[in-house]
Each structure stands twice: as structure tokens, then as C-alpha cells.
Design an enzyme around this catalytic site. Structure first.
Site, mmCIF file in Angstrom:
data_model
loop_
_atom_site.group_PDB
_atom_site.id
_atom_site.type_symbol
_atom_site.label_atom_id
_atom_site.label_comp_id
_atom_site.label_asym_id
_atom_site.label_seq_id
_atom_site.Cartn_x
_atom_site.Cartn_y
_atom_site.Cartn_z
ATOM 1 N N GLU A 274 -1.161 1.794 8.422
ATOM 2 C CA GLU A 274 -2.256 1.392 9.319
ATOM 3 C C GLU A 274 -1.835 0.322 10.317
ATOM 4 O OE1 GLU A 274 -5.925 0.558 7.280
ATOM 5 O OE2 GLU A 274 -6.927 -0.025 9.138
ATOM 6 N N HIS B 135 -16.552 3.485 9.583
ATOM 7 C CA HIS B 135 -16.943 4.541 8.642
ATOM 8 C C HIS B 135 -18.457 4.647 8.669
ATOM 9 C CE1 HIS B 135 -17.334 7.028 5.126
ATOM 10 N NE2 HIS B 135 -16.019 7.179 5.098
ATOM 11 N N GLU C 195 -13.865 17.569 4.674
ATOM 12 C CA GLU C 195 -14.431 16.346 5.263
ATOM 13 C C GLU C 195 -14.712 16.607 6.731
ATOM 14 O OE1 GLU C 195 -12.972 12.671 2.453
ATOM 15 O OE2 GLU C 195 -11.687 13.174 4.120
ATOM 16 N N LEU D 146 -3.617 8.385 4.611
ATOM 17 C CA LEU D 146 -2.666 8.313 3.492
ATOM 18 C C LEU D 146 -1.431 9.158 3.835
ATOM 19 C CD1 LEU D 146 -5.169 8.574 0.481
ATOM 20 C CD2 LEU D 146 -3.945 6.531 1.206
ATOM 21 N N ALA E 50 -8.954 3.778 -1.329
ATOM 22 C CA ALA E 50 -9.232 5.017 -0.593
ATOM 23 C C ALA E 50 -9.853 6.038 -1.547
ATOM 24 C CB ALA E 50 -7.951 5.563 0.016
ATOM 25 N N GLN E 51 -10.992 6.555 -1.166
ATOM 26 C CA GLN E 51 -11.705 7.447 -2.084
ATOM 27 C C GLN E 51 -11.413 8.913 -1.813
ATOM 28 O OE1 GLN E 51 -15.898 6.566 -1.895
ATOM 29 N NE2 GLN E 51 -15.637 4.468 -2.642
ATOM 30 N N HIS F 29 -13.627 0.230 9.347
ATOM 31 C CA HIS F 29 -12.920 0.955 8.286
ATOM 32 C C HIS F 29 -11.421 1.085 8.538
ATOM 33 C CE1 HIS F 29 -12.528 3.795 5.022
ATOM 34 N NE2 HIS F 29 -12.098 4.769 5.821
ATOM 35 N N ASP G 185 -2.804 -9.396 9.529
ATOM 36 C CA ASP G 185 -1.641 -10.300 9.642
ATOM 37 C C ASP G 185 -0.449 -9.633 10.344
ATOM 38 O OD1 ASP G 185 -3.268 -11.886 8.061
ATOM 39 O OD2 ASP G 185 -2.242 -11.330 6.210
ATOM 40 N N GLY H 189 -9.471 11.263 -0.020
ATOM 41 C CA GLY H 189 -8.311 12.059 -0.351
ATOM 42 C C GLY H 189 -7.219 12.004 0.684
ATOM 43 N N ARG I 272 -16.138 11.412 12.734
ATOM 44 C CA ARG I 272 -16.657 10.134 12.236
ATOM 45 C C ARG I 272 -17.302 9.259 13.315
ATOM 46 N NH1 ARG I 272 -12.466 7.762 7.913
ATOM 47 N NH2 ARG I 272 -13.141 9.398 6.505
ATOM 48 N N ARG J 73 -9.353 8.688 14.211
ATOM 49 C CA ARG J 73 -8.558 9.350 13.166
ATOM 50 C C ARG J 73 -9.374 10.415 12.440
ATOM 51 N NH1 ARG J 73 -8.330 8.428 7.725
ATOM 52 N NH2 ARG J 73 -9.501 6.493 7.927
ATOM 53 N N LYS K 268 1.082 -9.883 -0.152
ATOM 54 C CA LYS K 268 0.304 -11.109 -0.001
ATOM 55 C C LYS K 268 -0.429 -11.503 -1.282
ATOM 56 C CE LYS K 268 -3.491 -11.215 2.967
ATOM 57 N NZ LYS K 268 -4.107 -11.402 4.290
ATOM 58 N N GLY L 231 0.854 -1.192 0.000
ATOM 59 C CA GLY L 231 0.000 0.000 0.000
ATOM 60 C C GLY L 231 0.888 1.240 0.000
HETATM 61 C C1 SIN Z 1 -13.636 8.453 2.698
HETATM 62 O O1 SIN Z 1 -13.469 8.748 1.523
HETATM 63 O O2 SIN Z 1 -14.659 8.728 3.305
HETATM 64 C C2 SIN Z 1 -12.565 7.713 3.432
HETATM 65 C C3 SIN Z 1 -11.420 8.589 3.712
HETATM 66 C C4 SIN Z 1 -10.698 8.191 4.972
HETATM 67 O O3 SIN Z 1 -10.941 7.119 5.512
HETATM 68 O O4 SIN Z 1 -9.915 8.997 5.462
#
Ligand code: SIN
Length: 530
Positions: free
Chosen positions: A372, A241, A126, A389, A59-60, A348, A220, A62, A287, A383, A48, A27
């Protein structure tokens, strides 16, 4: 007690490979570390499955960094601390927010095509961020970053990537990590030796019945570090999430928080917006708050989902900005521009993991961890969105800087190759599908979003009853993963039972208050014999 290894073996009977620098995982944290370390070492990356199979790829939303004009690392620092609910390590957060912008610049120099408007980076919002500071590439930011890093990895001769190599266990001598055993795609066991081993194997979402994580996320790295005697920390803090697709027969596909950042509403079964009743920031609350509010609304209205509604927003903008979510929902017959999307929380992200210092060093010499799988208190008890990221880049770089010096000091010492044998496990188990399913259900019901002492006790009893199964060798990869999930699930349940308060992502119905006088501290666990 958990056996030290999950298979019987003799390294004499395997292929032995001497390496300079091993990275486990492909990753963002693994590939970034590998690229940077290749400046001074030959790097072997073990992954793996395929190079792209990781949470990063999916990851969507950002990557957060204080690069906007109205922003500053100090504001990012404060927002991270607030979301972290009093448990962030301030030094780690300071490093994250101050070094983050430079790491993001590197990604841009390497070709990451983040969205721009009129030549400048476009930044989104966000939950719990006071500024627009999320760089993104549509809603496939992780994919764009992964493609950028993978392209670079392929250009570098000094990096060798071994796909389909699952790490079975780490080999230690006293408090020092020397190497590891892996199983390749053909089921052959191999032994790899190196003075530096970096764990970047990602999260553990699969221990829960509902998760946004890919199938490879079975924890793992945490399990094998724990077996090897490493300390793990903050295991009770699992982020759920708030909005994963909730449709019978469909996987809990992530519906990015960035949709709420762009103005999406959450509505209950009756069509009412409800978030303002739970937090002044409404849909943009932290969150953990949103996830719990959704559970409460679902309980109150007797429903399996609430609804994410973007039908009041410009359909063109939604389709352009969120092509992954648009297409993912369309596969299940939902046009998000015309109808609200049924959503519910799903596991998540792990705030807990292998304990490290701010340079990625674990409590086992020669073993480092980032991304992670690691836990250094940078995310506290919850978080902040899109900080993960960034974490992979910043602490990957710090490992590289530390290990560069270590490797120079150790040059000439060889890889530390030894002969190791282990026996004593009973006959190998080939199938444990039912056990895995039971574990995931139990974690969801008893160690999930809203917890209480009675359920956690029951979960611990369940684990205690099942631990004897670990005295059997794991004969297949699936069983190895399940053995790892048992270790990780037990650690989460144990820590959750110990923490008699509610904080961030850890909520106890029987201890609903945050208790700073007692609990402004981390829970650190390690094997009794370590
Ligand atoms: C999301 O796009 O909602 C996930 C982003 C994240 O987990 O920081």
C-alpha cells in the site's frame, strides 16, 4: 519548507548495525518480500509494533486472482481497468493479473487454508468483479495469510524480525539511500545501513477521523520517503470503504464487501434499497460509487448511517462464512442475522504513495517500495476490491527479482556506512494530541469523500499554518507519527486541489465531470529541493 529530518542526531552517538537487506513493515508485502529475499540475503525486518500489527491482519474479504474455470487474467485485467477509472497503468495491471495466480499458488503451497467446497477453492464475488474470483478464509483472509507468512518467517534463520522498531528517517547521500534511523521500544535511537531497503510500511488511513485502518497506519513510509527526496504519486486518490460499522462509541469496524457479494442489501433510513438509483450494478457497483451514494442518502435523509441488511439470507451461512463480522457486531449488541447493521463510509486504502516502476524501484537509488505504501498506477483512481493483497505479493516478488541482481553486482562494496549528523531543529515536542485530532477532523471534513475547491483551499491554508511546527524535533513516537501525518495530509490536500475534475475516488463538487482531455495523467510531487 519541510525539514529533511524530524530529529536532531549524530549517527556517531548511536548503535550502528550493518545489514544486507532491510524490509520495513510486516504486512503481506513486507513478509513475502523478506521470505523470498532470504534465498540470497540476510534480511532484517523492522516493524513499528508487533509482527501482526498491520492492515493485512485485518483484511476480511479476500484476495482476487483469476483461478476459476470461467475466469481469465484478461477479464480480471478489464475489471481492474474499469474500476480504476481511466488511470490504471496497463503494464502494471497486466503484470498483476498474469503473475497473481502463481503467487496465490505459492501461498497455498505454504499452507494458507483458503475455504474450499468439495475439494475445490470456493470463490466469492465483490463489487465491480464480473466473475467470482475472490479466494477467502471465512472473513479473516488477511489473518490467515499473515499467519502463513509469519510461520514461514519464523522458520527461516536468515530473517531477523525487530519488533517495536519505528523508522524515524531514511539516510541518503545524494540520490542514494544508504540506511535509516529507527527508534526501538525503549526509546533508543539506532542506525541501520544496507545496500537495499524495501519500504512495505502500509497505508495512512489514520489521517482521517473515520478509518478502517489500525492505529499503526499513520503514513510513515510515504512521509519519510518524501523527506528523503522520493517522488510520490496519485496522493489525491484515497479509497473510502462504503461499509464500516457506524455506532456512537464503536470504532468504524470493517463490514466486508463480501457480504454484498453474497447478496446483502443496502437500505436507507426509510428501509428502501437505494443503490439501483445510482448504478446498474446496485450494491455491487465500484466502491467509490457506493461510498458516494451512501453519503448522498445520508444527507438526503438527515441520518448518520445507512443499513447493511442480510436478514433475508440463510443465518447459518452468514455465521459460518462471516464469523469476524458476526462476532464484531455482536460485541455491540447487533445480531446481523436478525437486524440490519448501521454502516457509513470510512477511509480504507491509499491508491497514492511512493512512486515506483513495475519492479518496485523508487526515484531514490537503493530504495524500493511495495504494497500500500507504493504507487505505480496499478489501482488507478479506485482500487478493485481484493486486489491489494495480490499487489503486495506480485510486486514484492518483482522487487526480489530485481534486487537479487543488484545485490550480486554490488557485492564487496560494503553497506555504505557513513557518519551523519543533523541539527537545527528547535526544542523537542512531547505532546501533540490536539493537533493530531484537529488534522484528522480537517481531513475528514475538507479532504474527504466529497470535496470542493473552497474546502481544499482552507485545508491547504491550515497545513501551511501548521508546517512551522515541523521545525521542532519530534521527542516521542506519537509526535513522530503526527509529523508524518502532517506531511501525508498536506500531500493529499495539495494533490486534491490540483486535480480539477472528478475521477474514481477523487470527487470534486465544483468539477463533477471526468476530464480525460486534461487529466488522464498522474500528479507526481516531490520536495522542492530534491
Ligand atoms: C473488504 O473485505 O470489504 C475489504 C477488501 C478490500 O479492501 O479489498
Amino acid at each position: 519548507m519541510i525539514p529533511r529530518y524530524i530529529i536532531n542526531f549524530s549517527t556517531r552517538e548511536m548503535e550502528n548495525v550493518d545489514c544486507q537487506y532491510i524490509v520495513i513493515g510486516s504486512g503481506i508485502a513486507g513478509l513475502f518480500t523478506a521470505i523470498k529475499a532470504s534465498a540470497f540475503a540476510r534480511v532484517t525486518v523492522l516493524t513499528k509494533k508487533g509482527l501482526a500489527d498491520s492492515n493485512t491482519e485485518q483484511a476480511q474479504g479476500g484476495i482476487a486472482a483469476a483461478v476459476g474455470e470461467a475466469d481469465s487474467p484478461l477479464l480480471h485485467f478489464e475489471d481492474t481497468l474499469t474500476a480504476g477509472a481511466g488511470l490504471c497503468e496497463e503494464e502494471a495491471v497486466r503484470i498483476l493479473v498474469n503473475e497473481g495466480p502463481d503467487r496465490v499458488k505459492e501461498l497455498l503451497e505454504w499452507g494458507a487454508a483458503f475455504d474450499r467446497s468439495g475439494g475445490t477453492l470456493s470463490l466469492t464475488q465483490e463489487g465491480a468483479h464480473r466473475r467470482r474470483r475472490i479466494l477467502h478464509a471465512g472473513d479473516n483472509t488477511g489473518g490467515e495469510i499473515h499467519r502463513t507468512l509469519a510461520r514461514k518467517v519464523k522458520e527461516i534463520d536468515r530473517i531477523e524480525v525487530l519488533e517495536n522498531h519505528m523508522v524515524v528517517d531514511l539516510l541518503t547521500e545524494g540520490k542514494r539511500c544508504r540506511g535509516l534511523i529507527a527508534v526501538d521500544g525503549e526509546g533508543r535511537l539506532k542506525c541501520f545501513w544496507a545496500p537495499i531497503i524495501v519500504l512495505a510500511s502500509g497505508g495512512a488511513g489514520q489521517v482521517y477521523l473515520h478509518t478502517t485502518n489500525p492505529a499503526v497506519a499513520t503514513g510513515d513510509g510515504i512521509a519519510l520517503a518524501y523527506r528523503a527526496g522520493a517522488e510520490v504519486m496519485d496522493m489525491e486518490f484515497v479509497q473510502f470503504h462504503p461499509t464500516a460499522l457506524s455506532l456512537p462509541g464503536a470504532p468504524p469496524f470493517l463490514i466486508s464487501e463480501a457480504l454484498r457479494g453474497e447478496g446483502a442489501y443496502l437500505r436507507n433510513q426509510a428501509g428502501e434499497r437505494f443503490m439501483a438509483r445510482y448504478h446498474p450494478l446496485a450494491e455491487l457497483a465500484p466502491r467509490d460509487v457506493v461510498a458516494r451514494a451512501i453519503v448522498k442518502e445520508m444527507e438526503r435523509t438527515g441520518s448518520n448511517a445507512v443499513y447493511l441488511d442480510v436478514t433475508h439470507l440463510d443465518p447459518e451461512l452468514i455465521r459460518r462464512r462471516f464469523p469476524t463480522v458476526t462476532a464484531g457486531c455482536a460485541r455491540y449488541g447487533i445480531d446481523i442475522t436478525r437486524q440490519p447493521v448501521p454502516v457509513a463510509p470510512a477511509a480504507h486504502y491509499m491508491m497514492g504513495g511512493v512512486r515506483t516502476d513495475v519492479n518496485g524501484a523508487t526515484s531514490v537509488d537503493g530504495l524500493y517500495a511495495c504494497g500500500e505504501v507504493a504507487s505505480l498506477g496499478v489501482h488507478g483512481a479506485n482500487r478493485l476490491a481484493s486486489n491489494s493483497l495480490l499487489d503486495g505479493l506480485v510486486f514484492g516478488e518483482r522487487i526480489v527479482n530485481t534486487t537479487r541482481k543488484k545485490l550480486a553486482e554490488q557485492r564487496g562494496e560494503g553497506t555504505g556506512r557513513r557518519e551523519v549528523t543533523f541539527s537545527g531543529l528547535q526544542e523537542g515536542i512531547k505532546n501533540c494530541d490536539e493537533l493530531r485530532q484537529e488534522l484528522r477532523q480537517l481531513m475528514w471534513e475538507k479532504v474527504g469523500i466529497i470535496r470542493d475547491g473552497r474546502d481544499l483551499e482552507k485545508a491547504r491554508e491550515w497545513f501551511q499554518g501548521k508546517m512551522a511546527v515541523l521545525e521542532h524535533a519530534a521527542a516521542t513516537r506519537e509526535v513522530m507519527e503526527t509529523w508524518n501525518m502532517l506531511v501525508v495530509g498536506e500531500l493529499i490536500a495539495r494533490a486534491a486541489l490540483l486535480r480539477t475534475e472528478s475521477r474514481g475516488a477523487h470527487y470534486r463538487r465544483d468539477f463533477p465531470e471526468r476530464r480525460d482531455d486534461v487529466w488522464r495523467r498522474h500528479i507526481v510531487l516531490r520536495r522542492e529541493d530534491a
